[in-house]
Design a protein around this motif. Sequence first.
Motif, PDB file in Angstrom:
ATOM      1  N   GLY A   1      26.930  47.409  49.567  1.00 58.26           N
ATOM      2  CA  GLY A   1      26.145  47.004  51.024  1.00 58.26           C
ATOM      3  C   GLY A   1      26.866  46.285  51.916  1.00 58.26           C
ATOM      4  N   GLY A   2      28.182  46.110  51.925  1.00 52.06           N
ATOM      5  CA  GLY A   2      28.874  45.296  52.714  1.00 52.06           C
ATOM      6  C   GLY A   2      29.022  43.805  52.490  1.00 52.06           C
ATOM      7  N   PHE A   3      29.943  43.115  52.766  1.00 49.08           N
ATOM      8  CA  PHE A   3      30.247  41.602  52.589  1.00 49.08           C
ATOM      9  C   PHE A   3      31.662  41.187  53.388  1.00 49.08           C
ATOM     10  N   TRP A   4      31.480  40.013  53.602  1.00 52.39           N
ATOM     11  CA  TRP A   4      32.805  39.423  54.150  1.00 52.39           C
ATOM     12  C   TRP A   4      33.191  38.254  53.084  1.00 52.39           C
ATOM     13  N   ALA A   5      34.612  38.200  52.845  1.00 52.01           N
ATOM     14  CA  ALA A   5      35.038  37.316  51.604  1.00 52.01           C
ATOM     15  C   ALA A   5      36.349  36.694  52.219  1.00 52.01           C
ATOM     16  N   THR A   6      36.827  35.719  51.438  1.00 56.54           N
ATOM     17  CA  THR A   6      38.012  35.238  51.806  1.00 56.54           C
ATOM     18  C   THR A   6      39.214  36.334  51.053  1.00 56.54           C
ATOM     19  N   PRO A   7      40.546  36.104  51.568  1.00 57.51           N
ATOM     20  CA  PRO A   7      41.508  36.979  51.053  1.00 57.51           C
ATOM     21  C   PRO A   7      42.035  36.219  49.768  1.00 57.51           C
ATOM     22  N   GLY A   8      42.616  36.978  48.877  1.00 59.75           N
ATOM     23  CA  GLY A   8      42.913  36.941  47.669  1.00 59.75           C
ATOM     24  C   GLY A   8      42.603  38.023  46.593  1.00 59.75           C
ATOM     25  N   GLY A   9      42.930  37.777  45.418  1.00 57.39           N
ATOM     26  CA  GLY A   9      43.111  38.754  44.255  1.00 57.39           C
ATOM     27  C   GLY A   9      43.432  38.206  43.018  1.00 57.39           C
ATOM     28  N   SER A  10      43.463  39.128  42.001  1.00 51.08           N
ATOM     29  CA  SER A  10      43.850  38.641  40.671  1.00 51.08           C
ATOM     30  C   SER A  10      45.323  38.450  40.549  1.00 51.08           C
ATOM     31  N   LEU A  11      45.383  37.553  39.537  1.00 54.44           N
ATOM     32  CA  LEU A  11      46.617  37.169  38.915  1.00 54.44           C
ATOM     33  C   LEU A  11      47.541  38.393  38.429  1.00 54.44           C
ATOM     34  N   GLU A  12      48.691  38.594  38.717  1.00 50.44           N
ATOM     35  CA  GLU A  12      49.704  39.371  37.860  1.00 50.44           C
ATOM     36  C   GLU A  12      50.098  38.882  36.518  1.00 50.44           C
ATOM     37  N   PRO A  13      50.464  39.270  35.750  1.00 48.86           N
ATOM     38  CA  PRO A  13      50.814  38.802  34.391  1.00 48.86           C
ATOM     39  C   PRO A  13      52.035  37.814  34.573  1.00 48.86           C
ATOM     40  N   GLY A  14      52.005  36.580  34.014  1.00 46.25           N
ATOM     41  CA  GLY A  14      52.961  35.663  34.272  1.00 46.25           C
ATOM     42  C   GLY A  14      53.031  34.993  35.515  1.00 46.25           C
ATOM     43  N   GLU A  15      52.044  35.193  36.461  1.00 49.96           N
ATOM     44  CA  GLU A  15      51.975  34.738  37.681  1.00 49.96           C
ATOM     45  C   GLU A  15      51.096  33.191  37.828  1.00 49.96           C
TER      46      GLU A  15
END
Length: 157
Positions: free
Chosen positions: A32-46
Amino acid sequence: MTTSTPPLREAARAILLDADDRVLLLRYDENGGFWATPGGSLEPGEDDTTATLRELHEELGIDEQAVELGVQLAERTKDHLVGGHPVRQVEKYFLARASTAAVDPSRATQPDNIREYRWWTLTDLRHAKETVYPDGLADLVALVNDGRIPQRPVVLK
């Protein structure tokens, strides 16, 4: 009947402020649409710091040297679907500062499904008609703008 906990997905997100204390949010059309902060999942070992800086570059073309990355301000745990699969996402939100000129989406390497980005004032956040994630973001930005950095990460919904 037994219910299982979805697999854990760790994520790092930036509460990115400019010199005027506006926060940068990204618009997505899903759900339905939304606004969010930048970011995302950690990669292995990160680690969280590396992931936050990587995500800012991937999504917004911001060079690592152009970001002042600060303390963890908040954390949120949310069960939701990623790629059609349930996950329990644990998001850590970090204070970050950069100039508006540092944002260059033409250099983004993985803009995902970002439809738009916009700098929001605290007033914009408080009066938003659109969905903004995470809940409580306006109050957190208000604390930072007042120079009251939380001693421990705030738990957001």
